[in-house]
Structures are given as C-alpha cells and as structure tokens.
Design an enzyme around this catalytic site. Structure first.
Site, PDB file in Angstrom:
ATOM      1  N   CYS A 114      22.815 -13.566  -3.252  1.00 46.79           N
ATOM      2  CA  CYS A 114      23.787 -14.624  -2.403  1.00 46.79           C
ATOM      3  C   CYS A 114      24.575 -15.528  -3.793  1.00 46.79           C
ATOM      4  CB  CYS A 114      22.956 -15.614  -1.700  1.00 46.79           C
ATOM      5  SG  CYS A 114      22.360 -14.743  -0.282  1.00 46.79           S
ATOM      6  N   HIS A 250      27.987 -21.906  -0.437  1.00 45.19           N
ATOM      7  CA  HIS A 250      27.273 -20.640   0.147  1.00 45.19           C
ATOM      8  C   HIS A 250      27.096 -20.806   1.522  1.00 45.19           C
ATOM      9  CE1 HIS A 250      25.182 -17.235   1.029  1.00 45.19           C
ATOM     10  NE2 HIS A 250      23.928 -17.613   0.814  1.00 45.19           N
ATOM     11  N   ASN A 280      25.264 -15.752   7.271  1.00 48.18           N
ATOM     12  CA  ASN A 280      25.298 -15.568   5.794  1.00 48.18           C
ATOM     13  C   ASN A 280      25.572 -14.378   5.562  1.00 48.18           C
ATOM     14  OD1 ASN A 280      24.381 -15.155   3.105  1.00 48.18           O
ATOM     15  ND2 ASN A 280      22.356 -16.247   3.608  1.00 48.18           N
TER      16      ASN A 280
HETATM   17  O1  UT7 Z   1      21.334 -17.071   1.345  1.00 47.52           O
HETATM   18  C1  UT7 Z   1      20.148 -17.030   0.535  1.00 47.52           C
HETATM   19  C2  UT7 Z   1      19.436 -18.150   0.898  1.00 47.52           C
HETATM   20  N1  UT7 Z   1      18.649 -18.204   2.042  1.00 47.52           N
HETATM   21  C3  UT7 Z   1      18.845 -19.348   2.608  1.00 47.52           C
HETATM   22  O2  UT7 Z   1      19.220 -20.264   2.164  1.00 47.52           O
HETATM   23  C4  UT7 Z   1      17.989 -19.252   4.026  1.00 47.52           C
HETATM   24  C5  UT7 Z   1      16.895 -20.636   3.937  1.00 47.52           C
HETATM   25  N2  UT7 Z   1      15.937 -20.903   5.180  1.00 47.52           N
HETATM   26  C6  UT7 Z   1      16.668 -21.229   6.073  1.00 47.52           C
HETATM   27  O3  UT7 Z   1      17.778 -21.134   6.509  1.00 47.52           O
HETATM   28  C7  UT7 Z   1      15.665 -21.481   7.435  1.00 47.52           C
HETATM   29  O4  UT7 Z   1      14.435 -21.588   6.589  1.00 47.52           O
HETATM   30  C8  UT7 Z   1      15.607 -20.810   8.502  1.00 47.52           C
HETATM   31  C9  UT7 Z   1      16.771 -20.851   9.265  1.00 47.52           C
HETATM   32  C10 UT7 Z   1      15.416 -19.387   8.126  1.00 47.52           C
HETATM   33  C11 UT7 Z   1      14.170 -21.215   9.427  1.00 47.52           C
HETATM   34  O5  UT7 Z   1      14.443 -22.469   9.698  1.00 47.52           O
HETATM   35  P1  UT7 Z   1      13.158 -23.412   9.529  1.00 47.52           P
HETATM   36  O6  UT7 Z   1      13.454 -24.756  10.076  1.00 47.52           O
HETATM   37  O7  UT7 Z   1      12.791 -23.292   7.948  1.00 47.52           O
HETATM   38  O8  UT7 Z   1      12.221 -22.771  10.363  1.00 47.52           O
HETATM   39  P2  UT7 Z   1      10.643 -21.965   9.831  1.00 47.52           P
HETATM   40  O9  UT7 Z   1      10.738 -20.839   9.100  1.00 47.52           O
HETATM   41  O10 UT7 Z   1       9.770 -23.110   9.559  1.00 47.52           O
HETATM   42  O11 UT7 Z   1      10.109 -21.344  11.420  1.00 47.52           O
HETATM   43  C12 UT7 Z   1       9.912 -22.583  12.385  1.00 47.52           C
HETATM   44  C13 UT7 Z   1       9.419 -21.845  13.889  1.00 47.52           C
HETATM   45  C14 UT7 Z   1       8.334 -20.963  13.493  1.00 47.52           C
HETATM   46  O12 UT7 Z   1       7.438 -20.964  14.500  1.00 47.52           O
HETATM   47  P3  UT7 Z   1       5.922 -21.699  14.411  1.00 47.52           P
HETATM   48  O13 UT7 Z   1       5.341 -20.855  13.426  1.00 47.52           O
HETATM   49  O14 UT7 Z   1       6.304 -22.852  13.959  1.00 47.52           O
HETATM   50  O15 UT7 Z   1       5.356 -21.438  15.750  1.00 47.52           O
HETATM   51  C15 UT7 Z   1       8.872 -19.410  13.566  1.00 47.52           C
HETATM   52  O16 UT7 Z   1       8.104 -18.351  13.930  1.00 47.52           O
HETATM   53  O17 UT7 Z   1      10.689 -20.896  14.314  1.00 47.52           O
HETATM   54  C16 UT7 Z   1       9.878 -19.573  14.515  1.00 47.52           C
HETATM   55  N3  UT7 Z   1      11.236 -18.713  14.412  1.00 47.52           N
HETATM   56  C17 UT7 Z   1      12.107 -18.386  15.362  1.00 47.52           C
HETATM   57  N4  UT7 Z   1      12.074 -18.910  16.846  1.00 47.52           N
HETATM   58  C18 UT7 Z   1      13.103 -18.500  17.564  1.00 47.52           C
HETATM   59  C19 UT7 Z   1      11.683 -18.062  13.576  1.00 47.52           C
HETATM   60  N5  UT7 Z   1      12.744 -17.404  13.645  1.00 47.52           N
HETATM   61  C20 UT7 Z   1      13.052 -17.617  14.841  1.00 47.52           C
HETATM   62  C21 UT7 Z   1      14.064 -17.253  15.716  1.00 47.52           C
HETATM   63  N6  UT7 Z   1      14.078 -17.696  17.213  1.00 47.52           N
HETATM   64  N7  UT7 Z   1      14.916 -16.404  15.335  1.00 47.52           N
END
Ligand code: UT7
Length: 323
Positions: A114, A250, A280
């Site tokens: 990225c 980005h 992204n």
């Molecule tokens: O470009 C390269 C760099 N990449 C990035 O910058 C991405 C950086 N990370 C992010 O953008 C975020 O961390 C995400 C959007 C990927 C995730 O957001 P988050 O607030 O960090 O959520 P999380 O990963 O902590 O997940 C929270 C909950 C989890 O459930 P539990 O364990 O709390 O029960 C996940 O299983 O959300 C769940 N979850 C979903 N739920 C519904 C993960 N993906 C989904 C989904 N739909 N698609």
C-alpha cells in the site's frame, strides 16, 4: 537553481463493475452497516474476467499523458507500483510500455504494497533529480480482487481494483518551498511486523496465496506512523501542517484517515477522501485520490499536498509536493 520533479498530468481508471456492500451481505455474515461504520467503504470496483493490472495501468497512463499534453515518445521511464502484477515476470510496467507503443526508455515495477506509490514517487524523483530521466510516468495499479479470500469477511470486504497515474517532469525551481513539485520525502519500513499483513503464497512457494491481515494490529500502527511520517517530511520541507492545503492519504479506512488528520491538527475539509467509492486499492489509492481530487475541483495548481501511506511490511512513508 534547484531542480524539481513537477506533476504535469494525472489520470485514473476504474473497472466498470461496481460492487456495493450489499453484495457481500448475500454471501457472508456481514452487513452494509458494519462495513460502512468500521471502514467507511460503501462500494468498490472489481476488474472483469481477463482484465489484468497492466490493462488498468495502461488506461490510467493514457489519461495522465493526455492531461499533461504529452505523447508516449516524450516519456523516458515508466515506474509502476503494484503487488498484483499480471505475471511473475516480466514487469507489468513493460506490459504497459508495450500497450502504449513506447519503444524507448525503460520500465520497471516497484513493490511496497500500500506504500508502493510513495516509494515509486521517491524513485522517480531521485531519477529525475540525478538526470537519469527527464519525464517519468509513475503509476499505481492493482487487482487485489485476485488475492482475496472470499470466505474471510475481515479482509474481502475492504479491497478494490483500480489504477492512477502521474506524469512527473524536471523543471527548474528556486530551491524554496514555494516551488512546484516534490519538496520532501520520508520512507520507512520495519520487517518485524511482516506477519501483520501478507499474502500466504508466492512464486517461491509455488502457490498464489491469499491476503491475510490482522486488521486491528495494522490499525494501531497506522495513525501514529502516518502522522509521524507526514510531520517528518513537512519538517524536511521547512513547512508545518498549517501550510497544507490537502492531505491526500492512502485510502484504507475512514477512521485511520480521520485519526491521522486529527493528530496532525488538520480539519477534514482539507483531506481528499475516496475510500467510500474505491475501497482500499493499495498502491493505486493515492494516484486515484489525486486524480479524483483534481477532477472534483478540490486540488488546484499551487496547492501544497502531503500524501501518506502504510501497508504490508510494514512499509510506510510520505511525500510533500506543491501541485
Ligand atoms: O492498506 C493497508 C493497511 N491496512 C489497513 O490500514 C487496515 C487497517 N485495519 C482496519 O481498517 C480495521 O482494523 C478493520 C476495518 C479491518 C476492522 O475494524 P476493527 O474495528 O479493527 O475491528 P476488529 O478487527 O477488531 O473486529 C471487530 C469484530 C470482530 O468480532 P469479535 O471478535 O469482536 O466478535 C470481527 O470478527 O468485527 C468482526 N468482523 C466483522 N463483522 C461483520 C470482522 N469483519 C467483519 C465483517 N462483518 N466484515
């Protein structure tokens, strides 16, 4: 006189197929509301069957050349940032070279995921300032849809396909921050974090693999490292965040974009945001945002821009430039 690498043209290309969040609701345990609220993404484009990264890149390159008023023969080099090249080799950049009918100069790919476009800008700038090339086509192009695991809801809803391109050309400057062109660059990587975001396959393992990400861990690094690299490159240019007309980040997550702007003390009305429409697109996201920002009438000649990106590696960096 100090030479500068100045942007003289910009263009982009997005595949025809637009996929709204609702399409994922049908195949995964997810909702439009979750995707929008956690990432800011509402839709993304996916390449058609048979449409490859170099096809997207060539479209964007033609648009940038037209915007700059250049012909292919005016270009000395093509630098293409991508992690999703058509083939293992040759480079996607040479495929673009062939597609454009360019029979002179040189072309190569850069891979910093990225952060790839920031690395490509840095390389083009160095080549222009050293006299190795006078005019360079710098492209970011990706087909991340080809490395997504459609059963992993935590990654497959976040990425999209697309391409953006700039023409960078040598121009004399005064050596001050009032010059147009690239004013300062800051690049970083830290391979200790390589397991946070990677593809679990590759040529050497004789598999293609899928994107794997510990999203919340990457998130933790992102805001801090992005604000810090932007401040470092602004400092190198003798400027501060108050001087910035536009942050062009980005486009990974609206919460990262907002958090970084807040840390820098820059209001969101000075940030180019396209993540809702593109998702992204990895190395393509910054040139796409530059092109869309210009087309919307937001970015104007003379504006001071800071671009910043972070991704797999981790690799991150920023570029300060006057448009
Ligand atoms: O470009 C390269 C760099 N990449 C990035 O910058 C991405 C950086 N990370 C992010 O953008 C975020 O961390 C995400 C959007 C990927 C995730 O957001 P988050 O607030 O960090 O959520 P999380 O990963 O902590 O997940 C929270 C909950 C989890 O459930 P539990 O364990 O709390 O029960 C996940 O299983 O959300 C769940 N979850 C979903 N739920 C519904 C993960 N993906 C989904 C989904 N739909 N698609």
């Amino acid at each position: 006189m100090t030479g500068r690498a100045v942007v003289t043209g910009v263009g982009h290309y997005l595949p025809e197929r637009i996929v709204p969040n609702s399409e994922f609701e049908a195949m995964l345990d997810t909702t439009d509301e979750w995707i929008k609220s956690r990432s800011g993404i509402e839709r993304r484009h996916f390449a058609a069957d048979g449409e490859q990264t170099s096809d997207l890149a060539a479209h964007a390159a033609r648009a940038a050349l037209a915007d700059a008023g250049n012909k292919v023969d005016d270009i000395d080099a093509i630098i293409l940032a991508t992690s999703t090249a058509d083939l293992t080799f040759p480079s996607a950049a040479t495929m673009v070279q062939a597609a454009l009918g360019m029979t002179r100069g040189f072309a190569f790919d850069i891979q910093a995921v990225c952060a790839g476009f920031v690395y490509a800008l840095s390389t083009a700038n160095a080549m222009i300032l050293s006299g190795q090339a006078r005019r360079v086509l710098v492209i970011g192009a990706e087909t991340f849809s080809r490395i997504l695991d459609w059963s992993d809801r935590s990654t497959c809803v976040l990425f999209g396909d697309g391409a953006g391109a700039l023409v960078l050309e040598y121009q004399d400057g005064s050596g001050t921050s009032q010059d147009r062109g690239i004013l300062a660059i800051d690049l970083n990587s830290d391979g200790r974090h390589k397991d946070l975001l990677y593809v679990d396959g590759g040529v050497s393992t004789q598999t293609t693999g899928y994107l794997r990400m510990q999203g919340n861990q990457v998130f933790r690094h992102a805001v801090e490292k992005l604000a810090s690299t932007a401040e470092t490159s602004l400092e190198h240019a003798g400027l501060t965040a108050d001087d910035v007309d536009w942050i062009v980040p980005h486009q990974a997550n609206i919460r990262i974009i907002k958090g970084t702007a807040k840390k820098m003390g820059v209001d969101m009305d000075r940030v180019i945001v396209t993540v809702q429409d593109h998702g992204n697109t990895s190395a393509a996201s910054i040139p796409l945002a530059l092109s869309v920002g210009k087309a919307r009438g937001q970015i104007k000649p003379g504006d001071l821009l800071v671009t910043e990106a972070i991704g797999g590696g981790l690799a991150w960096g920023s570029v300060v430039l006057r448009w």
